[in-house]
Design a protein around this motif. Sequence first.
Motif: not given
Length: 447
Positions: A35-51, A62-74
Amino acid sequence: MLRPLANAALTLAGILALAGCSDSGAATADFPTWQNSEIDAVSRMAAAGGVVATTSMKPDGTLETVAVDLAHGNKLWAQPATMAGRLPGMGVSAPAIVETAPGQAVVVAIDPVKKGRWNAALVARDARTGTQKWTRPVHSTFGPQRCGTYICLSEHTALSSARVVVLDPATGKQLWKLPGIAEVEWSDADRVLLLRLAAHPMIESYELKTGKLQWQQPIEQALGPGIDMSGGWAFGSTSDNLIGYVAPYTNPQTKKVSTFGLFSVKIGDGTINWMRPSVVRVYPSGSPGYAPVVRPVDQQGTYGGFARLDSESGRVVGQIAASEVPGSGWWLAFPDRMEKLGFLKHDAKGAAFDLTSGTSVPVDNQRGWSFCVTDPKPLPLRAQAPGFYSIAAICEYDLSTGKRLATSATPPPWFTGSQDGWRLWRDEKGGVHAVNDGAATAPGMYG
């Protein structure tokens, strides 16, 4: 994924919220979980290529695009994001992510840019490093979407020159285009199915590489005349079929309710498989392509009972009679496998039914998943049109007491969906969670 174009759809969703009950929260201790509680996701999530990519809201609104590692959540990287031309009732747009080579992907999102007539820019970045690949100026858009191995974008949506463009994710090169506005509802490596948003909306299939039209099916052919997409829509798919839902919309001038219901078409040729006009989808519940649950509405606007449909055939596989619905003041919630239907009354005793037989069952020891918040507030976004809401979260409740359970169980697959064994969801504070429990690939509530 529900795409309401009017706030009335949000109210409707609340009125019709569906609840269920059962033992739930399968143990996940043996599965990779993070789990990653550092971000406040307000949209759906999309995954590909391990991200995993999502749109997050910062404390300053304000909004930001955030990328997270799928395997570990970093958290891998973050960049400013915006919505230029997106309608509030559609919710916050998510980034698109496309795998360009094994283990490599590109994240495409809308960045805030003000230069001349351009209000923003479509920017592609390496999914792991965030390194910018290319940009495309944008006047107004509903946001990017993955379509097969490409990126689809409705641009100039606020202008008469609105069009859909199909782009190479590696270079940004435009491959083909269509006039008007459309949304991707299904795609694979060879074709894309678009919902063409027009006075007479259609589902159209295009050859992905060339843009050649393969077939088209007017939605009115399935549900009847009088379609108005302002009430919202949602689509899901089975292996061979696309299942669509169009929500009702009451015209404020005429007070007339638009045509609504559920229908299915063959992905291969657009042939209509089945139709269920004059039914409303209930929330929370599965994707239209996976165990849709509906209520019929008659011409006087009276609601019937609840029915779970088989997404392949449209047949009723379980239902609760209208006479069994316990008054008012309840919210709906489902168990993990959706075999029961519960009526949740907060801080009070609810009711539960076996969805297959339609019979009442003892409510003691029954659990169900329902919305964590029943009166959501619009997001306090800065420099955006008001009225955007985050993607909803669900929590587990004891239906015999109406109280939320303290344990942090994993939401069921009918809500989260699953992709290549991974299930992703956001909690009510926007934290992102994931579990790799090997669940079969299937759509979740949001498609």
